[in-house]
Design an enzyme around this catalytic site. Structure first.
Site, short mmCIF file in Angstrom:
data_model
loop_
_atom_site.label_atom_id
_atom_site.label_comp_id
_atom_site.label_asym_id
_atom_site.label_seq_id
_atom_site.Cartn_x
_atom_site.Cartn_y
_atom_site.Cartn_z
N ASN A 9 0.91 -1.08 -0.08
CA ASN A 9 -0.09 0.13 -0.08
C ASN A 9 1.07 1.16 0.02
OD1 ASN A 9 -1.85 2.01 0.50
ND2 ASN A 9 -2.23 1.51 2.48
N LYS A 11 0.24 4.29 -0.52
CA LYS A 11 -0.37 5.47 0.03
C LYS A 11 -0.12 6.66 -0.92
CE LYS A 11 0.04 3.41 4.80
NZ LYS A 11 -0.07 3.46 6.10
N HIS A 96 -9.42 1.25 4.68
CA HIS A 96 -8.09 1.73 5.39
C HIS A 96 -8.52 2.66 6.61
CE1 HIS A 96 -4.18 2.88 6.46
NE2 HIS A 96 -3.80 1.66 5.94
N GLU A 98 -6.83 5.05 7.77
CA GLU A 98 -6.60 6.44 7.19
C GLU A 98 -7.69 7.20 6.62
OE1 GLU A 98 -3.01 5.88 5.51
OE2 GLU A 98 -2.01 5.38 7.26
N GLU A 168 -5.44 -4.29 10.66
CA GLU A 168 -4.38 -3.35 10.70
C GLU A 168 -4.69 -2.50 12.22
OE1 GLU A 168 -2.39 -2.48 6.71
OE2 GLU A 168 -3.98 -0.98 6.95
N GLY A 174 2.89 2.73 10.64
CA GLY A 174 3.38 3.89 10.32
C GLY A 174 4.23 4.13 11.54
N SER A 214 3.53 -1.64 10.48
CA SER A 214 5.04 -1.68 10.47
C SER A 214 5.49 -3.29 10.44
CB SER A 214 5.41 -1.26 12.10
OG SER A 214 4.94 0.03 12.21
P1 PGA Z 1 2.80 0.56 7.60
O1 PGA Z 1 1.38 0.80 7.03
O2 PGA Z 1 3.34 -0.70 7.11
O3 PGA Z 1 3.69 1.83 7.09
O4 PGA Z 1 2.52 0.47 8.92
C1 PGA Z 1 0.67 -0.43 6.68
C2 PGA Z 1 -0.84 0.11 6.05
O5 PGA Z 1 -1.36 1.14 6.59
O6 PGA Z 1 -1.30 -0.49 5.43
#
Ligand code: PGA
Length: 251
Positions: A9, A11, A96, A98, A168, A174, A214
């Protein structure tokens, strides 16, 4: 038998030329990964067409990160599911955290989006997960159950063949703070039980449930060794082909 999947992903990262280079590097390194592991890259809308030129005919599948909740028409700035399939997309990520948090994505909107995506022939990576406050209040099981049930109750066992779930935990995205393999497994096994109650044991057993938050080459092995963790949805580490493929090699 369910599939193992490692999905990137990206983003809102990389320019188009950078994304094309990243996709080329992923394709070049993908031969190292056992054939039974499916590789997917999720890119910004602007990148889909040129990245598809790179990945088509390879083992790397293409995903969007979102889609509109309407089929077509006067929705300025939105991208429809037919637009996605027309540029070679096979998947879209939906729900997601976000998007739930910053763009007001509700369960109702997600139901509409998933319906449109499935009808267009897209596979869906449907994200769930609790935030830090909910985890600390020990509401993580209840939150994940509600997110799963409220949306997926609108779908059939047949639809579930094209739906992948990504757990998640928001506090791990992140942040560098990964859920431990045990913490992740506990939710994955629980969500699989929720699916069994909704759709029966076979569907639950056949549904791929990814972990995200992460995930990196150094912790992927321990996570993927768990019986209910079928791969990862990868943010930051998907921006380097070496790390992304390194995670897939953890199987
Ligand atoms: P990350 O994001 O691996 O940077 O923690 C995962 C995601 O949001 O899909």
């Amino acid at each position: 038998m369910r599939k193992n999947i490692v999905a990137g992903n990206w983003k809102m990262n990389t320019t188009v030329p950078e994304g094309v280079e990243l996709a080329k590097a992923v394709v070049a390194a993908s031969a190292q990964v056992p054939a039974e592991v499916e590789l997917v890259i999720g890119t910004p809308f602007t990148h889909l067409y040129p990245v598809n030129e790179v990945v088509k005919g390879t083992r790397v599948a293409l995903s969007a990160e979102n889609c509109a909740d309407h089929a077509k028409g006067a929705y300025t700035g939105e991208i429809s599911v037919d637009m996605l399939t027309s540029v070679g997309c096979q998947y879209t990520i939906l729900g997601h955290s976000e998007r739930r948090q910053y763009y007001g994505e509700t369960d109702e909107k997600l139901v509409e989006k998933i319906k449109l995506a499935l009808a267009a022939g897209l596979k869906v990576i449907f994200c769930i997960g609790e935030n830090l406050e909910e985890r600390e209040a020990e509401k993580h099981f209840a939150v994940c159950e509600a997110q799963t049930v409220n949306v997926l109750k609108n779908f059939t066992a047949e639809d579930m063949k094209n739906i992948v779930i990504a757990y998640e935990p928001v506090w791990a995205i992140g942040t560098g703070k990964t859920a431990t393999a045990d913490q992740a497994e506990e939710i994955h096994a629980f969500v699989r039980k929720v699916l069994a109650d909704m759709f029966g044991a076979q569907v639950a057993d056949d549904t791929t449930i990814l972990y995200g938050g992460s995930c990196k080459p150094s912790n992927a092995k321990e996570l993927f060794a768990k019986p209910d963790i079928d791969g990862g949805l990868i943010g930051g580490a998907a921006l380097k082909a070496e790390d992304f493929i390194g995670i897939a090699l953890a199987f």
